[in-house]
Write a protein that holds these residues in place. Structure first.
Motif, mmCIF file in Angstrom:
data_model
loop_
_atom_site.group_PDB
_atom_site.id
_atom_site.type_symbol
_atom_site.label_atom_id
_atom_site.label_comp_id
_atom_site.label_asym_id
_atom_site.label_seq_id
_atom_site.Cartn_x
_atom_site.Cartn_y
_atom_site.Cartn_z
ATOM 1 N N LEU A 178 49.811 5.558 81.951
ATOM 2 C CA LEU A 178 48.973 5.707 80.757
ATOM 3 C C LEU A 178 48.545 4.335 80.243
ATOM 4 N N ALA A 179 49.495 3.422 80.162
ATOM 5 C CA ALA A 179 49.171 2.083 79.674
ATOM 6 C C ALA A 179 48.208 1.375 80.626
ATOM 7 N N ALA A 180 48.466 1.495 81.928
ATOM 8 C CA ALA A 180 47.612 0.816 82.908
ATOM 9 C C ALA A 180 46.200 1.384 82.907
ATOM 10 N N PHE A 181 46.063 2.723 82.850
ATOM 11 C CA PHE A 181 44.742 3.337 82.872
ATOM 12 C C PHE A 181 43.979 3.049 81.587
ATOM 13 N N SER A 182 44.677 2.947 80.478
ATOM 14 C CA SER A 182 44.021 2.594 79.212
ATOM 15 C C SER A 182 43.462 1.170 79.302
ATOM 16 N N LEU A 183 44.287 0.262 79.837
ATOM 17 C CA LEU A 183 43.815 -1.111 80.013
ATOM 18 C C LEU A 183 42.656 -1.169 81.005
ATOM 19 N N ALA A 184 42.716 -0.342 82.056
ATOM 20 C CA ALA A 184 41.627 -0.303 83.035
ATOM 21 C C ALA A 184 40.324 0.142 82.390
ATOM 22 N N THR A 185 40.423 1.101 81.459
ATOM 23 C CA THR A 185 39.225 1.562 80.748
ATOM 24 C C THR A 185 38.623 0.430 79.921
ATOM 25 N N VAL A 186 39.495 -0.313 79.220
ATOM 26 C CA VAL A 186 39.021 -1.435 78.400
ATOM 27 C C VAL A 186 38.359 -2.499 79.277
ATOM 28 N N VAL A 187 39.016 -2.831 80.400
ATOM 29 C CA VAL A 187 38.472 -3.850 81.295
ATOM 30 C C VAL A 187 37.132 -3.405 81.874
ATOM 31 N N THR A 188 37.007 -2.144 82.237
ATOM 32 C CA THR A 188 35.752 -1.624 82.790
ATOM 33 C C THR A 188 34.614 -1.772 81.793
ATOM 34 N N ILE A 189 34.889 -1.401 80.523
ATOM 35 C CA ILE A 189 33.854 -1.504 79.488
ATOM 36 C C ILE A 189 33.501 -2.974 79.229
ATOM 37 N N ARG A 190 34.512 -3.824 79.187
ATOM 38 C CA ARG A 190 34.260 -5.247 78.954
ATOM 39 C C ARG A 190 33.446 -5.864 80.085
ATOM 40 N N GLU A 191 33.771 -5.510 81.320
ATOM 41 C CA GLU A 191 33.009 -6.035 82.455
ATOM 42 C C GLU A 191 31.567 -5.560 82.401
ATOM 43 N N LYS A 192 31.374 -4.353 81.928
ATOM 44 C CA LYS A 192 30.003 -3.838 81.776
ATOM 45 C C LYS A 192 29.241 -4.639 80.741
ATOM 46 N N ARG A 193 29.871 -4.933 79.606
ATOM 47 C CA ARG A 193 29.207 -5.695 78.557
ATOM 48 C C ARG A 193 28.884 -7.119 79.008
ATOM 49 N N ARG A 194 29.726 -7.682 79.860
ATOM 50 C CA ARG A 194 29.495 -9.038 80.364
ATOM 51 C C ARG A 194 28.577 -9.039 81.588
ATOM 52 N N ALA A 195 28.088 -7.849 81.948
ATOM 53 C CA ALA A 195 27.165 -7.705 83.095
ATOM 54 C C ALA A 195 27.776 -8.227 84.374
ATOM 55 N N LYS A 196 29.073 -8.030 84.532
ATOM 56 C CA LYS A 196 29.751 -8.425 85.765
ATOM 57 C C LYS A 196 29.516 -7.367 86.823
#
Length: 1478
Positions: free
Chosen positions: A113-131
């Protein structure tokens, strides 16, 4: 506790052990324990992700692209990450409601649960940074997919026991699988696409694409379809920019220099330390990747051992064999990935080091003192930038081997100990014997490298001088002497290279033999120390695999040591250069623009030398120059006028005193410096465009009429050194550049000496004088023109290195001192004072000479040849070039390198030598195969009691094994010696061919070809030919034989392997065919992008004084960095292409290992009769095929890309040639020409086929002994007459005869050696004074001293250290321009030719000296035919006749008195404008 299980956790945490051998390994139905699944398989991926993701979020910089839009891919990734969060939450809810769930399972759900939650945050952040992609997320999903696969397999097996878990895993697995698949693709955001036209595709590629270099495929396919061009390439990534690494390098080197100053020179600055501090991070990452690859290498012997045991033990479970096979596949793949990126990191780091070093050398070259510049020749500096920096870059490919090779040797010996026990010590002892040998080789190699680089420096230095002075060499017929000088230096270089090649051959023999010797000694010791020791298949082939691993570091270590030696030599050379003293520009006090004084010097002493023993050139310098004043600087030749200006500008080291100068200065040198740019860019010199100011500058500098003549106006490209401008045009462009800069103080070093009478008058009145454009600026003017002195505010008289007098014109006359004596002496000799000097640059129309100007119509734009005042017709070169281009961009061939190039190289090596290399390497590989087959037979003896227990049989096997191995080593030595002989012969032949062709090329070739482009052939391309290509050739042949041997052995041992040979071979062939066209073309583009770096450097060195004086070093350094970045961009793309290839080829090899192992496993289960010796032999060979295939393709690529250097050299062996030097059938008599009579009969000529005529129907008869003055406007054809006389251009019709001998029938040297010319631009060569006068040694010392005395250089020459053997610096830098011109006069006096041409011979000499020299000329050449192109009309007034040339036609040819009497004549108009006629 059961010994077969491991239980680290409390009983309530897990229901079963963490590991149970009976469940997982010793069973026909393997599974993993539940505890392992809920702990290790969950915790490891999640822990990895937490660490890497948090670190990445903490260190990530701000991305320039801020994306607010969702793509389908990013939305799907986010949704799937959210689904996994929900999945984990559902599991937690279920487990909390079920009380009998093990704690490990509940903990795993929370961790997920903790890892997948962090993965969701990282995915959204990478999208915002256009990575485009995330390596962290990709690796996380990959690890989860592996664990999900195992847990799904276990859940399906236990569906009836735990139905909920089964269903959850059936949902979990496809979700993770889909997430992994999505992570293999890169997001394409609109923000990144908008900026991606020239951006490296790697920046927007997915992680799998990046680690496998798949993103390169499109470029490789483009290169396969058609030849690549520079438009297909992308820009250098920002993190690889030269500026970044050069700045860091400069910072750390400055720290080293500061420490040296603090310790008062006791500390020796370390370039090695500077490089380490600059690039330690990249080197550390490279070391980590190398360590990873090395560790994976040693998995193979262990896996082979397990596989042989599996084949030999029929009781082992079948699935284990497939696990071993998959393990081999995964281990080899990991090794390939690690090493691929290791090699790329090395290339990248090497590129950064090269950029930093080249930039540092360029910066130092601009800043160093004159003494340091004399000690460091252009040739040496070019070698530092081309050869030494390249060797430092190449060393990065070997640097990690210096610790990796010993580590591999230690690990190999350790694992051998596990197999052979005490017998391994004998192998260690054998290796220990190599240590002193390696030390000896390293010492000898260093000595050879130092000697070779010294010879290379001398050769490039001489070639640079030859190319700069080619016009003089041809005019004097001196090519054979200088060609022989180059060949002599080359022979010394080749002698050293031969010794180094023999040393390399010996080193290769020892190192190639070492692994076999270790194996032989180890096997012999093993079977001898104990009768119970039997060499079976397992021990034999596991040991053989280890010996093969051992062979690699032993083979590579000599190369690494050799590269270390080369790098060490280069580091010392670069360090010594960087330690040269720099100009201390801070020693000049800068005055504000409004200060009443523009220049102030008090009690100043200056020298061109460094150190306490420096010879004072200027002393007791006390002078103040008021702002806005016009100050003239006068004095005899060599008195120190130019040195005075240099001292005021800070270009001359200050020994004592004070110097102050206003901030903004402009400097016009005595010999105009022009860049290879458009005329407009030469004038702007980096300043912003201002139309009004630009037009005012053109008008004041008398350039408006010139623009109309240029084919593209001010957009016309000016060739290297201003080759398509006349001497006057170059000087006026130089003046315009200075004026446009709007400086506070202008230093003008005799610019009027290259201008004719009314152009000089126009320049003074409209620009320099009291009413000119610069009237309100401070001007210091060095001049020999007496007419303008009354209009100056003050005059500085320089004599013998000090200011003899200073004051106004009238005051100096009244003082009756040096200046008054000078004027009185000159006037007493009856000379008229002209408006200015030189009489050929007549493009300016004055009201007082309007009629004459109308008659002397503007001709075609002309080109100045080096050493001759004009070169009227070479303007037609520019007209021929499209849109004003003269020097075309360097072209590169396209398509495959012609087989003719390979054949030519092999022919130069000699066919006998080439055949010997083939035969010896074939025999060496055959012996290697026989050795290993024999070892297999020896291992099979273990099953035969009679043989295994027989000492005779054992000794027999050992003896044959030793004999075959010894034969292999001897064959390798023979091939290396053949290669050494062949490479020396090929290097000698190729260099002689290009040098001979170049020395015989027409001047048109040198006028349109940048010198850096030619020097590139003689430096980098010759170095590649000398060293790299022969090694590539030998490695390619050896690799070819090794691949063939491997295929034969594997197919013999495993016949089923034949079924995949064709598919793997086809795959290998296709990859190679796709790659090589791209690689070849990239190498060509990289080679052509390197030449502009050297051309820019040489151009910068020519104008260093102007650049430094005007404080414009930074723009030129930035241009150097831009050129490096472009070159590095092509190089880096080529590096990526190499990794693209190596990875695909190595995977071909990996599949070969995989199928060889798979067939062994299948054969054991199917009972195909697979024997352990065959398994060991086939797999041990197959394990080598990866490296061999990769080596073969790499060497094939390197050979084809490096052979481009031969192609480029060959290109220059096919350039057009001038007429033969000698024609024995028409050799003239020794007394020819006896009279010196010249006859032009309707003579016409052009500069090359297809261009307009520059001389049209010239007819004239010049009697022997006549003195003929030749005058006319720029472009009229004056210099064309002299060029035609020396046959630098050939006639198209009519004839030109000397003493009734048509010169077209003579050899060029028979003609030119009987004529003499004193050119406008004095060219000297480094060497002795004697060599500059008599390079063939044809005259005795007495004759040379007499010539010097007649040239008024006798006393000066006697005062020099060494007299006739005094060392002349490169280009004659240690002499004034006037002294150089006098040496040229001495050359003419020494030759005693019957026909003498004076082409503005005294343009750089003061009026008093000119009068003396003119008297000498009249006396010494009294019985000679003298043709004088007038620089001062007074010099032709006593001519027998004057020839006036206009538009290629002789319009007037009569005695000067007669022409002056005719007031309608052109000559009268010219004389009147020069105040020589009423």
């Amino acid at each position: 506790m059961n010994s077969s299980s491991y239980i680290p956790f409390p009983g309530r945490f897990c229901n079963d052990p963490l590991w149970d051998w009976n469940v997982t390994w010793t069973t026909d139905d393997p599974d993993l324990t539940q505890c392992l699944q809920w702990t290790v398989l969950v915790w490891i991926p999640c822990l990895f992700f937490w660490i890497t993701a948090i670190f990445k979020l903490h260190t990530a910089g701000r991305n320039p692209h801020q994306n607010q839009q969702w793509t389908t891919l990013s939305a799907m990734k986010t949704v799937l990450a959210g689904l996994l969060v929900v999945h984990a939450a559902v599991q937690i809810g279920y487990y909390l409601s079920t009380r009998n769930v093990p704690h490990a399972e509940l903990t795993a759900a929370f961790v997920r649960l903790a890892a997948f939650s962090l993965a969701t945050v990282v995915t959204i952040r990478e999208k915002r940074r256009a990575k485009a992609a995330s390596a962290t997320l990709f690796l996380f999903w990959l690890l989860l997919l592996i664990s999900a696969t195992l847990t799904l397999y276990s859940a399906l097996r236990q569906k009836e026991v735990n139905e909920f878990r089964c269903y959850m895993e059936m949902v979990y697995f496809p979700t993770v699988l889909l997430q992994f698949i999505l992570s293999c693709w890169a997001d394409k955001y609109p923000e990144t696409r908008a900026h991606s036209s020239k951006v490296c595709p790697e920046e927007h590629a997915s992680f799998p694409s990046r680690i496998t270099f798949w993103w390169m495929t499109r470029l490789v396919l483009t290169g396969w379809r058609r030849p690549l061009t520079k438009d297909d390439l992308w820009d250098l990534p920002a993190e690889d920019a030269t500026a970044i690494h050069a700045r860091r390098f400069d910072m750390y080197w400055a720290a080293e220099m500061k420490r040296r100053e603090e310790t008062r020179d006791e500390y020796s600055p370390s370039l090695t330390k500077t490089l380490w501090r600059t690039f330690w991070m990249a080197l550390s990452i490279s070391a980590l990747l190398r360590l990873t690859g090395d560790l994976f290498i040693f998995l193979a012997p262990y896996q082979l051992k397990l596989l042989i045991r599996f084949v030999n033990d029929k009781n082992q479970e079948s699935w284990k064999g497939y696990v071993y096979v998959v393990g081999m596949l995964l281990g080899s793949s990991a090794q390939v990935l690690a090493l691929a990126h290791y090699f790329l990191y090395n290339q990248r780091t090497g590129m950064h080091i090269r950029s930093a070093v080249v930039t540092a050398v360029y910066r130092k070259a601009l800043r160093m003192t004159s003494a340091a510049a004399r000690a460091s020749t252009i040739g040496e500096m070019v070698n530092l930038m081309s050869v030494d920096s390249q060797r430092l870059m190449d060393f990065m490919n070997h640097i990690q081997l210096l610790w990796s090779s010993p580590l591999q040797i230690v690990l190999a010996m350790f694992f051998l100990w596990q197999e052979m026990g005490l017998a391994t010590l004998s192998g260690v002892a054998a290796l220990a014997l190599l240590i002193p040998f390696n030390a000896w080789v390293a010492g000898r190699s260093k000595g050879y490298q130092v000697a070779q680089m010294k010879s290379k420096d001398s050769r490039i230095k001489l070639m640079n001088e030859i190319l700069n002075g080619m016009k003089i060499l041809k005019l004097y017929a001196w090519e054979p002497s200088f060609e022989q000088q180059v060949l002599d230096i080359r022979e010394k270089e080749l002698s050293t290279l031969k010794k180094a090649a023999h040393l390399t051959a010996l080193s290769s023999f020892i190192m190639q033999s070492s692994s076999f010797v270790v194996a032989l000694v180890t096997f012999a010791t093993f079977v001898s120390i104990d009768e119970a020791n039997v060499l079976d298949a397992e021990k034999a082939f596991v040991s053989l695999t280890l010996f093969n691993i051992l062979r690699r570091p032993l083979t590579l270590l000599p190369d690494a040591i050799n590269s270390l030696v080369q790098a060490r030599v280069s580091v010392n050379r670069v360090r010594n250069f960087l330690l040269n003293r720099e100009l201390d520009l801070t020693s000049i006090q800068r005055l504000p623009a409004g200060d009443p004084l523009a220049v102030q010097a008090s009690d100043g002493s200056f020298s061109w030398d460094d150190g306490p023993q420096a010879k004072v050139i200027l002393h007791n310098l006390d002078v103040s120059v008021a702002s806005g004043s016009l100050v003239a600087v006068v004095g005899p030749v060599g008195s120190g006028k130019s040195s005075l200006l240099a001292a005021m500008l800070g270009l001359m080291p200050k020994l004592s005193g004070q110097l102050a100068l206003q901030e903004k200065v402009a400097y016009v040198t005595q010999q105009a410096w022009i860049q290879n740019l458009s005329l407009r860019d030469n004038i702007l010199f980096g300043k912003p465009w201002d139309e009004g100011k630009y037009q005012r500058v053109l008008q004041a500098c008398a350039l408006t009429a010139d623009l109309a003549m240029l084919p593209a106006g001010d957009q016309t490209e000016i060739g290297e050194k201003g080759i398509n401008l006349s001497g006057g045009q170059k000087q006026r462009v130089s003046l315009a550049r200075a004026v446009y800069s709007e400086a506070d103080v202008y230093f003008l070093d005799d610019p009027l000496s290259a201008l004719d009478a009314h152009v000089g008058k126009h320049i003074f009145e409209q620009l320099i004088g009291p009413h000119g454009l610069l009237a309100k600026r401070t001007r210091l003017l060095v001049t020999h023109a007496m007419t303008f002195l009354p209009q100056t505010d003050s005059i500085i008289v320089v004599a013998e290195g000090h200011i003899a007098e200073c004051g106004s014109y009238q005051a100096l006359i009244s003082n009756n001192g040096h200046f008054a004596e000078f004027l009185e002496t000159f006037q007493s000799e009856g000379h008229h004072v002209e408006n200015t000097t030189v009489g050929q640059d007549n493009n300016v129309q004055e009201p007082s000479a309007h009629e004459a100007a109308g008659k002397l119509s503007v001709g075609k734009v002309v080109t100045v040849d080096k050493g001759v005042s004009e070169g009227e017709g070479k303007s037609l070169e520019a007209a021929e070039a499209k849109k004003g281009r003269l020097v075309q961009a360097e072209t590169s061939q396209s398509g495959s390198v012609s087989w003719k190039v390979y054949i030519m190289f092999l022919r130069n090596m000699r066919w006998v030598v080439t055949g010997g290399i083939f035969v010896w390497l074939l025999l060496a590989n055959a012996a290697n195969v026989a050795t290993n087959v024999w070892l297999g037979e020896w291992a099979s003896d273990a099953r035969i009691a009679d043989r295994s227990n027989s000492s005779w049989w054992r000794n027999y096997r050992l003896g044959v094994y030793g004999g075959l191995g010894s034969a292999q080593s001897l064959f390798i030595l023979a091939s290396a010696l053949c290669l050494a002989a062949g490479q020396i012969h090929a290097s000698r032949q190729q260099h002689q061919a290009i040098l001979a062709r170049l020395m015989r090329a027409p001047m048109a070739f040198f006028d349109t070809t940048p010198l850096g482009r030619i020097i590139n052939r003689f430096s980098k391309d010759i170095d590649t030919l000398d060293i790299q290509i022969p090694q590539n050739f030998r490695l390619w042949i050896n690799s070819l034989f090794q691949v063939a041997a491997t295929l034969v052995i594997v197919c013999m041992a495993t016949p089923l392997f034949l079924t995949i040979v064709v598919p793997l071979g086809l795959m290998y062939y296709m990859v190679q065919r796709f790659y090589i066209p791209s690689s070849r073309q990239l190498k060509r583009l990289e080679s052509t992008s390197r030449s502009p770096i050297y051309s820019h450097f040489q151009e910068s060195m020519a104008g260093a004084s102007t650049i430094v004086a005007q404080q414009l070093m930074e723009p030129f350094m930035l241009q150097n960095e831009r050129l490096l970045d472009y070159n590095n961009g092509v190089y880096l793309i080529n590096g990526h292409a190499q990794r693209w290839l190596s990875m695909r080829v190595e995977f071909v090899g990996i599949f070969a290992v995989f199928f060889a192992a798979l067939f062994a496993v299948v054969g054991r289960d199917k009972e195909w009769g697979m024997e352990e010796k065959n398994v060991g032999l086939s797999i041990s060979y197959a394990l080598n095929v990866t490296q061999i295939l990769n080596l073969m393709v790499r060497v094939t690529s390197e050979l084809e890309t490096n052979i481009v250097s031969v192609e480029r050299i060959q290109e220059y062996t096919e350039i057009d040639q001038e007429a033969p030097w000698m024609v024995e059938s028409s050799r003239p008599q020794d007394s020819w020409p006896a009279e010196g009579r010249l006859t032009f009969n309707n003579y016409t000529t052009r500069y090359r086929e297809g261009l307009p005529l520059v001389l049209r129907g010239v007819t004239a008869d010049i009697k022997g002994g006549e003195k003929v003055g030749i005058v006319g406007r720029t472009g009229a054809g004056k210099s064309s007459l002299t060029l035609a006389l020396f046959r630098l251009i050939e006639g198209t019709s009519g004839s030109l005869s000397i003493d009734d001998v048509d010169i077209r029938t003579l050899g060029l040297h028979h003609l030119r050696s009987r004529l003499t010319i004193i050119p406008q631009e004095p060219v000297l060569f480094s060497g002795s004074l004697r060599m500059n006068l008599d390079p063939f040694g044809a005259y005795c010392d007495e004759e040379i001293w007499k010539a010097l005395a007649d040239a008024h250089l006798g006393q000066y020459a006697m005062s020099l250290d060494g007299g006739l053997h005094h060392a002349i610096a490169e280009g004659g830098k240690n002499l004034s321009v006037g002294q150089r011109q006098l040496i040229c006069l001495a050359r003419a006096l020494l030759r005693k030719s019957k026909i003498v041409v004076l082409d503005e011979a005294t343009a750089a000499i003061d009026l008093e000296s000119d009068a003396v020299i003119q008297t000498s000329i009249r006396q010494q050449f009294a019985d000679c035919t003298v043709l004088t192109i007038a620089h001062r009309l007074s010099t032709v007034m006593d001519s027998t006749r004057v020839m006036v040339v206009d538009q290629g036609v002789i319009t007037e040819f009569a005695p000067p008195a007669l022409l002056l009497h005719d007031h309608s004549s052109m000559f009268y108009a010219l004389a009147r404008s020069a105040n020589l006629a009423p």
